[in-house]
Write a protein that holds these residues in place. Structure first.
Motif, PDB file in Angstrom:
ATOM      1  N   ALA A 143      39.470  -8.387  39.722  1.00  0.00           N
ATOM      2  CA  ALA A 143      38.460  -9.445  40.302  1.00  0.00           C
ATOM      3  C   ALA A 143      37.183  -9.324  39.430  1.00  0.00           C
ATOM      4  O   ALA A 143      36.770 -10.393  38.968  1.00  0.00           O
ATOM      5  CB  ALA A 143      37.832  -9.262  41.644  1.00  0.00           C
ATOM      6  N   ARG A 166      37.781 -17.363  44.323  1.00  0.00           N
ATOM      7  CA  ARG A 166      38.915 -16.278  44.171  1.00  0.00           C
ATOM      8  C   ARG A 166      40.158 -16.683  43.947  1.00  0.00           C
ATOM      9  O   ARG A 166      40.751 -17.544  44.641  1.00  0.00           O
ATOM     10  CB  ARG A 166      38.753 -15.549  45.187  1.00  0.00           C
ATOM     11  CG  ARG A 166      37.505 -14.695  45.420  1.00  0.00           C
ATOM     12  CD  ARG A 166      37.370 -13.462  46.496  1.00  0.00           C
ATOM     13  NE  ARG A 166      37.732 -14.333  47.798  1.00  0.00           N
ATOM     14  CZ  ARG A 166      37.042 -14.487  48.731  1.00  0.00           C
ATOM     15  NH1 ARG A 166      35.680 -14.917  48.320  1.00  0.00           N
ATOM     16  NH2 ARG A 166      37.344 -15.188  50.124  1.00  0.00           N
ATOM     17  N   PRO A 185      35.455  -9.267  47.108  1.00  0.00           N
ATOM     18  CA  PRO A 185      36.506  -8.100  46.362  1.00  0.00           C
ATOM     19  C   PRO A 185      35.454  -6.979  46.536  1.00  0.00           C
ATOM     20  O   PRO A 185      36.356  -5.702  46.825  1.00  0.00           O
ATOM     21  CB  PRO A 185      36.466  -8.670  45.060  1.00  0.00           C
ATOM     22  CG  PRO A 185      36.002  -9.963  44.967  1.00  0.00           C
ATOM     23  CD  PRO A 185      35.410 -10.343  46.187  1.00  0.00           C
TER      24      PRO A 185
END
Lengths: 559, 209
Positions: A443, A559, A477
């Motif tokens: 991430a 995301r 994340p």
């Protein structure tokens, strides 16, 4: 300062583990001044090879070390081959992360209470199907050849290997490749096995080796499910280590080196097997367009994963039933009444271990998060490519825990440190770090660099854009990484047991200690607490971003 | 009015020994220089270089002068050069006002007043507390422009900022952006594929090969 983060991360991981492994070998050759022995000798090894049943212990460790990854990986690959893109697949993908957080010890207890002769499964099918009016006299849990241990390990490792495969798959563009193969006349399952499996395997090889090492050296699962006469090598090493007779330390040291050797041999067997299977695959590929075996592969693939899920669900049910069961006569499927008495009885015993568990998991995870974020941030700011030392992150997972933890203890004894809480937290940190890194790095690296660039053109310093832009954008994340780190820490047994010298207790260490002697009801209470803690963590990781960003719908798309 | 100017002196960017571009130019207050060229001609690298984000794999030489002072050795955040990307890139976790406040200098006075006046000025009065992802494409572009202006830059770079808008909206947004930049007296470099952008910018046009 950031520049040093990456180096210190690697140092922090590698140094204690390599040093620990090295130092563990000193007492094995008779050198251990704290016990007044400073002459090198082979006495410990002579003693080790005279231990009755040693060959059997080694064999069982080897068998679970090779068969666990073999069967788990086969099931995962057959599943992916037969189910990719199906409804079942969507469903299972959602379940796989939470499944992974199911602590090993709780899973092992649940499985034991499910399949034991007097377990939930036997009660459900008796007496109608079996005619049993009393539990059959067969040894299922703790069987001599470790088959239940193997089964438990497979149920636990299948979700792990599935998650690793799912993470690696997108870069292979599987859909595209399958379509090409299908236009050439291959059935989908065979197409997957022929064109995806050979490229996917190298990407999951390291996790497979982690599974080999874990399965050949596990202590807590083997204590609960494994054979007792004799137990696996790792369990025996721990018992020698814990023996009040300090002279057994030399034996324990030699045993832990033997464990390292056994794990290495299991890996070597795997590598040979890999060559052989690779050869078979090449023949199979060269054989051209054959769809033979498609039906069988499809059937195994489609049924294996639901079966694993049913076993896990059954284990959780067995734990819950036992934790709240009143009198429960065999072969009734359900207890005649429910009670919270077992909980009331355990309450006072639970509080200290619960406090320790939370304290240790929170501090080790936050430390890990700090180090990992600093490393990733320094990687970003120096705009270097990915560190090549990445495989070192796997080091704590590639060397049997008992080997280097033993070495760390020997080291602390040389220096004269007492076992204490900070040592336990440090031990947990070694295992939490790799998982936090693996979970957060993707991430972090994929965050659109333009966010930081916009912030810079608006005059924001690196520090300001870190706190005001990158951290908020990566909140979800980060929280997931924290939940994973805490789940790992909560499930750890050996680091707590060894580095805390048995004086620092956590839910897991106490639950495992109950294995011998405590009632099923009591054990279940502890196991239910153990498995609820990670679930709480994951729920928070899911709900906090939802709450914080309730008016920011854009935060779902980034995301 | 800022009345600053931007000058590129013997700027050269190469990759792996191969020169991508070479440019000399000077942009006065309120002027818009347009740089055109096919994909791969290095026009985006030029903006990235001026803004201070050029990846280390590129080799560059020459100097970027803002009001006569070379900014090449400064970090991006100290160059006071604003940049509009193809996307508005409003920070999704901040409100509209939060995005604007992020751009204001920490010592700026009466921040709330500056923000509501600015919003009023671009026809978005009362949008302060809105979630940026609920804005239309045109609204988001205007907020991005306002955010840039509030950061009080000395020069502005535009990286095909209208290419993702549909024709009608592109026309409107373009007029607004150019008018505001001219009115603020900012020297601007525009990179684009679109001939209409270049014509409306009304300044010098450079074509990279």
């Amino acid at each position: 300062m950031l520049r040093w983060a990456g180096h210190s991360l690697i140092f922090l991981l590698a140094a204690p583990i390599l040093l620990g492994t090295l130092i563990a070998s000193l007492p094995a050759f008779g050198y251990f001044p704290p016990l007044g022995s400073s002459d090198f000798s082979l006495e410990a090894w002579r003693e080790l090879f005279e231990v009755p049943g040693l060959t059997r212990s080694v064999l069982i460790s080897l068998i679970s070390g090779v068969l666990t990854p073999l069967i788990s990986l086969a099931l995962v690959f057959l599943y992916l081959a037969s189910a990719t893109g199906s409804k079942l697949d969507l469903w299972i993908r959602r379940l796989v992360s939470p499944l992974l957080s199911f602590p090993h010890a709780a899973a092992a207890f649940g499985l034991a209470f499910l399949i034991a002769p007097s377990g939930l499964l036997s009660r459900i099918i008796s007496p109608e199907l079996t005619g049993w009016e009393r539990p059959p006299d067969i040894l299922i849990v703790n069987d001599t050849w470790g088959l239940t241990l193997l089964f438990g390990l497979i149920v636990k490792e299948v979700p792990f290997l599935l998650l690793m495969s799912l993470a690696a798959l997108p870069q292979l563009q599987p859909r595209h490749r399958i379509e090409v193969a299908r236009t050439l006349g291959y059935r989908p399952t065979i197409a997957w096995l022929k064109v995806i499996a050979p490229s996917l395997y190298p990407l999951v090889r390291l996790p497979v080796i982690v599974v080999i090492v874990f399965a050949s050296a596990t202590v807590d699962v083997a204590l609960i499910l494994g054979p007792t006469l004799p137990p696996t090598l790792s369990v025996r090493v721990l018992s020698w280590f814990n023996d009040p007779d300090l002279n057994l330390r030399f034996l324990a040291a030699a045993g832990s080196l033997l464990q390292l050797g056994v794990s290495l041999i299991a890996v070597a067997i795997w590598l040979a097997l890999e060559k052989f299977v690779g050869l078979l695959w090449r023949f199979w590929l060269a054989a051209g367009n054959l769809n033979t075996g498609e039906g069988l592969a499809f059937a195994i693939g489609r049924s294996a994963m639901p079966l694993v899920l049913v076993v896990i669900a059954g284990s959780i049910l067995a734990l819950l039933a036992n934790a709240f069961a009143g009198p429960w006569r065999y072969p009734s499927a359900l207890p005649s009444s429910w009670t919270i008495q077992h909980w009331a009885n355990s309450l006072s015993d639970l509080s200290t271990p619960l406090f320790n568990t939370v304290l240790i998991s929170v501090s080790s995870t936050l430390l890990a998060l700090l180090l990992v974020v600093a490393t990733l941030e320094s990687e970003r700011q120096s705009s270097k490519s990915k560190s090549t030392a990445l495989w070192l992150l796997y080091l704590p997972l590639l060397i049997p825990q008992i080997v280097f933890l033993f070495g760390i203890i020997v080291l602390t004894e040389f220096v004269g440190w007492q076992a204490n809480l900070s040592l336990v937290i440090f031990g947990h940190l070694l295992f939490v770090l790799p998982y936090v890194f693996l979970s957060l790095s993707e991430a972090y690296r994929q965050l659109d660099p333009r966010w930081t660039q916009v912030a810079s053109t608006l005059g924001a310093s690196q520090l300001k854009s870190f706190w005001r832009i990158r951290i908020p954008l990566l909140l979800a994340p980060c929280l997931t990484a924290v939940a994973i780190g805490m789940a790992i820490s909560i499930s750890l047994f050996l680091p707590t047991q060894l580095l805390g010298a048995g004086r620092i207790t956590t839910i897991t260490s106490e639950a495992v200690a109950l294995t011998s002697g405590a009632s099923r009801n009591l054990i279940s209470v502890w196991a239910v607490v153990q498995l609820s803690l990670p679930i709480l963590g994951f729920m928070m990781a899911l709900l906090i971003p939802k709450f914080v960003w309730r008016n920011r719908s854009g935060m779902i798309d980034t995301r | 009015m800022s009345n600053s100017d931007l000058e590129l002196k013997d700027v050269s960017i190469s990759l792996g020994g191969k020169q991508l571009l070479e440019i000399n130019c000077s942009v006065g207050p309120g002027e818009i220089l347009t740089v055109m060229g096919p994909s791969g001609s290095g026009k985006s690298s030029l903006l990235v270089y001026i803004a201070g984000f050029l990846a280390p794999v590129f080799e560059s030489s020459g100097s970027v002068l803002v009001n006569g002072a070379d900014v090449c050795s400064l970090a991006a955040e100290r160059r006071h050069i604003g940049l509009l990307f193809q996307d508005p890139l409003l920070f999704p976790h901040l409100s509209v006002a939060g995005n604007l406040r992020f751009a204001l200098q920490s010592n700026a006075k009466q921040k709330n007043q500056a923000i509501s006046e600015g919003l009023n000025d671009i026809g978005l009065a009362g949008f302060d507390d809105r979630d940026p992802s609920t804005l239309s494409g045109g609204q988001a572009s205007r907020v991005a422009l306002l955010r840039l202006l509030l950061s009080a830059p000395n020069a502005v770079l535009l990286d095909e900022p209208f290419s993702k808008l549909d024709t009608q909206l592109r026309e409107e947004t373009r007029t607004l952006v150019f008018d505001k930049l001219r009115a603020s007296g900012l020297p601007t470099i525009l990179v684009t594929h679109d001939q209409a952008d270049a014509e409306q910018a009304g300044g010098e046009i450079r074509t990279l090969l």
